[in-house]
Write a protein that holds these residues in place. Structure first.
Motif, PDB file in Angstrom:
ATOM      1  N   ASN A 506     -33.229  52.205   0.797  1.00 22.23           N
ATOM      2  CA  ASN A 506     -33.597  53.937   1.178  1.00 22.23           C
ATOM      3  C   ASN A 506     -33.290  53.781   2.827  1.00 22.23           C
ATOM      4  O   ASN A 506     -32.622  54.443   3.266  1.00 22.23           O
ATOM      5  N   ALA A 507     -33.110  52.521   4.441  1.00 23.49           N
ATOM      6  CA  ALA A 507     -33.517  52.700   4.938  1.00 23.49           C
ATOM      7  C   ALA A 507     -32.257  51.888   6.133  1.00 23.49           C
ATOM      8  O   ALA A 507     -32.266  51.731   6.674  1.00 23.49           O
ATOM      9  N   GLU A 508     -31.889  51.849   4.599  1.00 18.64           N
ATOM     10  CA  GLU A 508     -29.730  51.318   4.757  1.00 18.64           C
ATOM     11  C   GLU A 508     -30.301  49.616   5.853  1.00 18.64           C
ATOM     12  O   GLU A 508     -29.163  49.226   6.967  1.00 18.64           O
ATOM     13  N   ASP A 509     -30.834  48.880   5.336  1.00 26.62           N
ATOM     14  CA  ASP A 509     -31.319  48.041   5.485  1.00 26.62           C
ATOM     15  C   ASP A 509     -31.493  46.935   4.192  1.00 26.62           C
ATOM     16  O   ASP A 509     -31.962  47.051   3.210  1.00 26.62           O
ATOM     17  N   TYR A 510     -29.956  46.253   4.036  1.00 25.82           N
ATOM     18  CA  TYR A 510     -29.503  45.578   3.282  1.00 25.82           C
ATOM     19  C   TYR A 510     -29.916  44.213   2.684  1.00 25.82           C
ATOM     20  O   TYR A 510     -29.792  43.537   2.256  1.00 25.82           O
ATOM     21  N   ARG A 511     -30.671  43.572   3.737  1.00 26.67           N
ATOM     22  CA  ARG A 511     -31.405  42.057   4.137  1.00 26.67           C
ATOM     23  C   ARG A 511     -32.713  41.822   2.389  1.00 26.67           C
ATOM     24  O   ARG A 511     -33.559  41.742   3.089  1.00 26.67           O
ATOM     25  N   TRP A 512     -32.361  42.458   1.640  1.00 27.97           N
ATOM     26  CA  TRP A 512     -33.016  42.133   0.321  1.00 27.97           C
ATOM     27  C   TRP A 512     -33.807  41.186  -0.226  1.00 27.97           C
ATOM     28  O   TRP A 512     -34.656  41.040  -1.077  1.00 27.97           O
ATOM     29  N   GLN A 513     -32.809  40.468  -0.396  1.00 22.56           N
ATOM     30  CA  GLN A 513     -32.817  39.416  -1.379  1.00 22.56           C
ATOM     31  C   GLN A 513     -34.192  38.292  -0.509  1.00 22.56           C
ATOM     32  O   GLN A 513     -35.068  38.294  -1.260  1.00 22.56           O
ATOM     33  N   TRP A 514     -34.364  37.935   0.713  1.00 17.93           N
ATOM     34  CA  TRP A 514     -34.933  37.380   1.045  1.00 17.93           C
ATOM     35  C   TRP A 514     -36.340  38.096   1.114  1.00 17.93           C
ATOM     36  O   TRP A 514     -37.882  37.464   1.038  1.00 17.93           O
ATOM     37  N   THR A 515     -36.312  39.771   1.326  1.00 19.75           N
ATOM     38  CA  THR A 515     -37.653  39.527   1.557  1.00 19.75           C
ATOM     39  C   THR A 515     -38.539  40.224   0.501  1.00 19.75           C
ATOM     40  O   THR A 515     -38.893  40.512  -0.357  1.00 19.75           O
ATOM     41  N   SER A 516     -37.239  40.340  -0.889  1.00 20.38           N
ATOM     42  CA  SER A 516     -37.756  40.269  -2.205  1.00 20.38           C
ATOM     43  C   SER A 516     -38.533  39.215  -2.545  1.00 20.38           C
ATOM     44  O   SER A 516     -39.667  39.504  -2.955  1.00 20.38           O
ATOM     45  N   PHE A 517     -37.741  38.156  -2.298  1.00 23.37           N
ATOM     46  CA  PHE A 517     -38.480  36.594  -2.281  1.00 23.37           C
ATOM     47  C   PHE A 517     -39.545  36.362  -2.070  1.00 23.37           C
ATOM     48  O   PHE A 517     -40.648  35.545  -1.721  1.00 23.37           O
ATOM     49  N   LEU A 518     -39.607  36.837  -0.398  1.00 27.21           N
ATOM     50  CA  LEU A 518     -40.832  36.551   0.569  1.00 27.21           C
ATOM     51  C   LEU A 518     -42.142  37.448   0.340  1.00 27.21           C
ATOM     52  O   LEU A 518     -43.054  37.194   0.388  1.00 27.21           O
ATOM     53  N   SER A 519     -41.406  38.828   0.214  1.00 26.23           N
ATOM     54  CA  SER A 519     -43.085  39.420  -0.087  1.00 26.23           C
ATOM     55  C   SER A 519     -43.433  39.428  -2.109  1.00 26.23           C
ATOM     56  O   SER A 519     -44.860  39.490  -1.714  1.00 26.23           O
TER      57      SER A 519
END
Length: 587
Positions: A506-519
């Motif tokens: 929603n913040a228009e940041d598409y770097r979700w792969q590593w973020t979802s894994f690391l979170s």
């Protein structure tokens, strides 16, 4: 350590592991005896009470053995070899239902060196472990007087063995014969054996070693209930927020579809739809990322299967069977690693699939073996029984190269061919979209740090029980609890990573792969931090060997848990992202 007998042990261990899940017993394969048949008393290890993993051979202390030298047979499994089980024949002549009055079986000529060894053991609260018919028995070496000046050795082993029919169902040891340690004296060691009928069923003979008051305490039940309520709350919250918010998003995007180009240009377009051309862009470092996801899926499979096996079979009744089972299942589930890692790498356009396969196959074994190799040096320096024999290391390496790697290759080929095509619902733009500035709490680093708090909160009580069973003298047997906690952990992890990913997109940041894994994987950091608290406030461990063993293997455990949580979080989030972009119209 590198003797020929060890090579035989390793060969037997390797064959036993590959051929069967059940470890071999000592002299009692079927646990049945005829009258006056030999019953073997195995001496296992001796070590300080507060350091459970710091163990030494029983005869490393200057104890003496009985006169009986012949022995039937004994096999050591891979699990036993890795756990430092060092069974040595006691030399005591014990026959089924044949009572023995107090009999001297050997004498110790106590010189100054032997006395010092016993005094050191008594000062450090050394106790030893023995086995009769796979039933463990514990005894203390000796004790000091109130002033700590005089030290006494227990010299009389009083064994009371319960039998039901032709099976042994109970063993008790009473240590008597307290003798003061004085240099240049001779100490007589004696034993007696009393047999008694028992109503305990053979299937229930291990129940006396379990601790229901500890594992089935109200706190344990309350923690499960608390975690379960948190799951219901979290799933409800995620469903409500996302369904309402997504419905509004879909309504807004549908309205924008009906506008003409001029109105759309003047409109305030924002939100996750704007990154549709970049959201399925390959992650940075796809080779490492796909290897981590594959390894995480394999760890989840191993955890699930081993817990189910432990629920069905009482693995705690056989020495080393839990570890043997885990290694066997890990090797057998290697295709899972190859399938998920290989298919993800192919979807992300990876070309070096052989390198990815090797990294995925050896990531976890290299981490575990590297830690074990480091701790092994310390164990060898200490002459501890935990020092892994060279032959056993070779057996483990053979499993890695001749079982895990080929099965991983099969999984990788299947994954690339069956589900390796990039079938994304949105086309990926040739030029990456610039990421706009956002508030500090929407940054990926902040999301990663906060993402592991709730998953850790759902499991930390169970972590206490698991730690206590491994690092203290408890036998973990409530695998139904563990299964519930694993399910709860997965649900909470998926819910949290979906919410984190939604805010990020929603913040228009598409770097979700590593973020979802690391979170999701950040749960491991909190578990490792909790292990420090447990070490300093819940145990009395001391010494270089025990401390390095504890923190080394806790790091391995935490890392494996983090990789598993990260893979579960990514898989759930990936399904969510694919779903929301499938349901929106894209020009």
């Amino acid at each position: 350590i590198m003797g020929s007998s060890r090579w035989k042990v390793a060969a037997v261990a390797f064959l036993a592991l590959v051929g069967s899940l059940s470890p071999a017993a000592a002299d009692e394969h079927d646990h049945t005896y005829t009258d006056k048949e030999e019953v073997v008393l195995w001496m296992n290890t001796v070590g300080p009470y507060h350091n459970r993993q710091e163990t030494y051979k029983y005869f490393s202390l200057p104890f003496c053995a009985g006169s009986k030298k012949t022995i039937s047979h004994y096999h050591e499994t891979l699990g036993e070899a890795l756990q430092g089980v060092e069974l040595e024949f006691s030399g005591l002549d014990i026959r089924f239902k044949d009572e023995v009055m107090q009999t001297t079986y050997c004498e110790i000529d106590l010189d100054k060196a032997k006395r010092d060894a016993f005094v050191y053991a008594i000062k450090n609260h050394y106790w030893y472990q023995m086995y009769i018919d796979d039933l463990p028995i514990w005894g203390i070496v000796g004790e000091a007087d109130e002033n700590g000046e005089d030290h006494y050795l227990w010299t009389y082993k009083k064994l009371e063995i319960g039998f039901n029919g032709n099976r042994i169902v109970d063993v008790n040891l009473t240590s008597e014969g307290k003798v003061r340690l004085v240099p240049n004296t001779r100490i007589s060691m004696s034993y007696s054996v009393k047999w008694k009928k028992s109503d305990v069923k053979f299937e229930d003979r291990f129940d006396k070693y379990l601790d229901p008051s500890f594992f089935q305490h109200r706190i344990h039940w309350f923690s499960i209930f608390n975690s379960f309520m948190m799951v219901i709350f979290l799933v409800g919250l995620v469903s409500m927020i996302l369904m309402r918010t997504l419905r509004k998003d879909y309504a807004r995007y549908s309205k924008e579809e009906e506008m003409d180009d001029m109105d759309r240009d003047l409109g305030d377009e924002y939100g996750w739809k704007q990154v549709h051309g970049d959201v399925f862009r390959p992650s940075s470092h796809p080779l490492i990322f796909s290897s981590l996801i594959g390894s995480g899926c394999q760890i989840f499979s191993v955890s699930l299967i081993v817990i189910i096996v432990a629920m069905v079979e009482d693995l705690y009744t056989e020495r080393g069977s839990m570890l043997s089972t885990a290694i066997f299942v890990y090797a057998a589930t290697s295709p899972v690693n190859g399938y998920f890692g290989g298919s993800l790498y192919a979807k992300q356009g990876g070309r070096r699939w052989i390198k990815q396969m090797f990294i995925g196959a050896f990531m976890i074994p290299a981490m575990v073996c590297g830690t074990a190799f480091f701790i092994n040096f310390i164990a060898i320096y200490y002459h501890a029984s935990r020092a892994i024999p060279f032959g056993t290391m070779v057996a483990v390496c053979c499993i890695c190269f001749f079982v895990i790697l080929p099965l991983n290759l099969v999984g990788t080929i299947l994954g690339r061919n069956l589900s390796g095509q990039p079938n994304f619902p949105c086309r990926v733009n040739a030029v990456p979209r610039p990421i706009p500035e956002k508030k500090w709490f929407m940054e990926p680093a902040v999301i990663v740090c906060l993402g592991g708090i709730l998953p850790f909160g759902s499991i930390f009580i169970e972590m206490y029980f698991i730690f206590t069973s491994f690092w203290a003298y408890k036998i973990y047997y409530v695998y139904g609890f563990m299964m519930l906690v694993l399910v709860i952990l997965c649900i909470v992890t998926v819910c949290v990573t979906i919410v984190c990913t939604y805010f990020l997109l929603n913040a228009e940041d598409y770097r979700w792969q590593w973020t979802s894994f690391l979170s999701a994987a950040s749960t491991a950091v909190y578990v490792y931090m909790y292990s420090f608290y447990y070490y300093f406030f819940k145990t009395k461990m001391y010494g270089l060997f025990q401390t390095s063993f504890y923190f080394g293997y806790m790091a391995v455990f935490s890392t494996a848990l983090g990789i598993m949580c990260g893979a579960v979080g990514y898989m759930g989030t990936s399904a969510f992202v694919r779903k929301i972009y499938t349901n929106v119209k894209i020009d």
